[in-house]
Design an enzyme around this catalytic site. Structure first.
Site, PDB file in Angstrom:
ATOM      1  N   ASN A 123      17.158   5.444 -11.545  1.00  0.00           N
ATOM      2  CA  ASN A 123      16.518   6.392 -10.628  1.00  0.00           C
ATOM      3  C   ASN A 123      17.578   6.832  -9.617  1.00  0.00           C
ATOM      4  O   ASN A 123      17.947   6.064  -8.733  1.00  0.00           O
ATOM      5  CB  ASN A 123      15.337   5.685  -9.937  1.00  0.00           C
ATOM      6  CG  ASN A 123      14.687   6.540  -8.874  1.00  0.00           C
ATOM      7  OD1 ASN A 123      15.011   7.727  -8.722  1.00  0.00           O
ATOM      8  ND2 ASN A 123      13.771   5.963  -8.118  1.00  0.00           N
TER       9      ASN A 123
ATOM     10  N   LYS B  58      17.323   8.927  -7.312  1.00  0.00           N
ATOM     11  CA  LYS B  58      16.741   9.327  -6.015  1.00  0.00           C
ATOM     12  C   LYS B  58      17.373  10.668  -5.574  1.00  0.00           C
ATOM     13  O   LYS B  58      17.671  11.500  -6.429  1.00  0.00           O
ATOM     14  CB  LYS B  58      16.913   8.201  -4.991  1.00  0.00           C
ATOM     15  CG  LYS B  58      16.379   6.863  -5.538  1.00  0.00           C
ATOM     16  CD  LYS B  58      16.237   5.772  -4.533  1.00  0.00           C
ATOM     17  CE  LYS B  58      15.674   4.533  -5.222  1.00  0.00           C
ATOM     18  NZ  LYS B  58      15.414   3.426  -4.301  1.00  0.00           N
TER      19      LYS B  58
ATOM     20  N   HIS C 236       6.126   5.654  -6.611  1.00  0.00           N
ATOM     21  CA  HIS C 236       7.279   4.958  -6.036  1.00  0.00           C
ATOM     22  C   HIS C 236       7.012   4.669  -4.558  1.00  0.00           C
ATOM     23  O   HIS C 236       6.429   5.498  -3.849  1.00  0.00           O
ATOM     24  CB  HIS C 236       8.552   5.798  -6.201  1.00  0.00           C
ATOM     25  CG  HIS C 236       9.792   4.994  -5.959  1.00  0.00           C
ATOM     26  ND1 HIS C 236      10.227   4.692  -4.689  1.00  0.00           N
ATOM     27  CD2 HIS C 236      10.658   4.394  -6.810  1.00  0.00           C
ATOM     28  CE1 HIS C 236      11.319   3.937  -4.777  1.00  0.00           C
ATOM     29  NE2 HIS C 236      11.605   3.747  -6.059  1.00  0.00           N
TER      30      HIS C 236
ATOM     31  N   GLU D 276       8.843   4.846  -2.065  1.00  0.00           N
ATOM     32  CA  GLU D 276       9.386   5.853  -1.133  1.00  0.00           C
ATOM     33  C   GLU D 276       8.458   7.069  -1.041  1.00  0.00           C
ATOM     34  O   GLU D 276       8.352   7.696   0.015  1.00  0.00           O
ATOM     35  CB  GLU D 276      10.811   6.242  -1.577  1.00  0.00           C
ATOM     36  CG  GLU D 276      11.795   5.105  -1.286  1.00  0.00           C
ATOM     37  CD  GLU D 276      12.988   5.006  -2.210  1.00  0.00           C
ATOM     38  OE1 GLU D 276      13.292   5.981  -2.926  1.00  0.00           O
ATOM     39  OE2 GLU D 276      13.621   3.931  -2.230  1.00  0.00           O
TER      40      GLU D 276
ATOM     41  N   GLU E 241       8.185  -3.218  -8.241  1.00  0.00           N
ATOM     42  CA  GLU E 241       9.299  -3.054  -7.303  1.00  0.00           C
ATOM     43  C   GLU E 241       8.876  -3.568  -5.921  1.00  0.00           C
ATOM     44  O   GLU E 241       8.276  -2.815  -5.132  1.00  0.00           O
ATOM     45  CB  GLU E 241       9.674  -1.573  -7.179  1.00  0.00           C
ATOM     46  CG  GLU E 241      10.174  -0.944  -8.456  1.00  0.00           C
ATOM     47  CD  GLU E 241      11.082   0.255  -8.156  1.00  0.00           C
ATOM     48  OE1 GLU E 241      12.189   0.275  -8.691  1.00  0.00           O
ATOM     49  OE2 GLU E 241      10.686   1.135  -7.372  1.00  0.00           O
TER      50      GLU E 241
ATOM     51  N   GLY F  69      16.884  -1.444  -2.244  1.00  0.00           N
ATOM     52  CA  GLY F  69      18.008  -0.967  -1.450  1.00  0.00           C
ATOM     53  C   GLY F  69      18.462  -1.948  -0.380  1.00  0.00           C
ATOM     54  O   GLY F  69      19.221  -1.596   0.511  1.00  0.00           O
TER      55      GLY F  69
ATOM     56  N   SER G 252      17.205  -3.819  -6.110  1.00  0.00           N
ATOM     57  CA  SER G 252      18.557  -4.392  -6.016  1.00  0.00           C
ATOM     58  C   SER G 252      19.053  -5.023  -7.318  1.00  0.00           C
ATOM     59  O   SER G 252      19.754  -6.028  -7.295  1.00  0.00           O
ATOM     60  CB  SER G 252      18.648  -5.392  -4.865  1.00  0.00           C
ATOM     61  OG  SER G 252      18.426  -4.720  -3.630  1.00  0.00           O
TER      62      SER G 252
END
Ligand code: 13P
Length: 263
Positions: A21, A23, A107, A109, A179, A185, A225
């Site tokens: 991904n 992003k 997701h 985010e 996730e 991250g 990660s």
């Protein structure tokens, strides 16, 4: 049902999937080079590989991978309507027209920065599936939910809301990505034990919602990660059927190493 036995029995039928991904990273003019370097750097790949670039890069990547077996292209989001006055949005039909195979929905985010909830995500899943797109549905808990011991309840709530009205046949077109938000991250990966425990939990949940065989066939990816140095220990675990990779998918050596670890 013993989740461990179930998973061991069937894991050989679930081909691993390594998804990158990107992003909101990589300039369109640099996308071709990145993909080519990754494809050239792969030495042994027995898994499916999925590139998930920003929308603007999709035509370039489509052309690059169209004749490659086991290499797919995904989008990071879509709207639930097929067309109309929705400024700034992209429809599932448009993605299909560009030969996109998968779309990522839910997701964290999107949930955090764009206020998406499972009701909206449910609409998007249904719409994407109706256009024959496959879906990567993301779920995961925050650090406070984990510390409060509520992570399993939270995942169950997310999945039951997002999968409302989704048939067993439709489920076969969905991949779930677990996730944990605290691992995205941050460099803090879930331990193989933590990840495997959640994957088993999710598989049993889906087996109970649909059927044992639906649960057995479901691919569940881990994201948060993942990098070259920890991919092997995660991917070796039964029930972890691949990885949804963010930062490390932008680094040729790292991503190739992760793909190698899935083989
Ligand atoms: P990182 O691999 O950068 O932690 O991102 C994970 C992720 O959000 C993939 O969708």
């Amino acid at each position: 049902m013993d989740p461990q036995n179930l998973s061991i029995q069937m894991s050989k039928f679930r081909k691993k999937l390594i998804a990158g991904n990107w992003k909101m990273n990589v300039l369109p003019s640099m996308a071709e080079q990145l993909v080519n370097e990754i494809l050239d750097g792969i030495t042994n790949a027995n898994c499916d590989i999925l590139f998930i670039p920003p929308f603007t890069h999709i035509p370039t990547l489509s052309t690059l991978i169209h004749d490659k077996e086991s290499v797919f292209i995904g989008a990071q989001n879509c709207h639930y309507e097929s067309s109309g006055a929705f400024t700034g949005e992209i429809s599932p039909e448009m993605l299909k027209d560009l030969n996109v195979d998968f779309v990522v929905l839910g997701h964290s985010e999107r949930r955090q920065y764009f206020g998406e909830n499972d009701k909206l995500i449910n609409q998007k899943i249904k719409s994407a599936l109706s256009q024959n797109l496959k879906v990567i549905y993301c779920c995961g808990e925050s650090i406070s939910e984990r510390e409060a011991g509520k992570h399993k309840d939270l995942i169950e709530m997310q999945i039951s809301a997002a999968f409302s009205g989704i048939s067993e046949l439709e489920l076969s077109k969905i991949v779930i990505a677990y996730e944990p938000i605290w691992a995205i991250g941050t460099g803090k990966t879930a331990s193989p034990d933590q990840a495997q425990d959640m994957h088993n939990f999710i598989r049993v949940l889906l087996s109970n919602m649909y059927s044992e065989s639906a649960g057995e066939k479901l691919r569940i990816l881990y994201g948060g990660s993942v990098k070259g140095s920890n991919a092997q220990e995660l991917l070796n675990r039964t029930g972890i059927d691949g990885a949804l990779v963010g930062g490390a998918s932008l680094k040729v050596d790292e991503f190739c190493k992760i793909i190698g670890a899935a083989g």
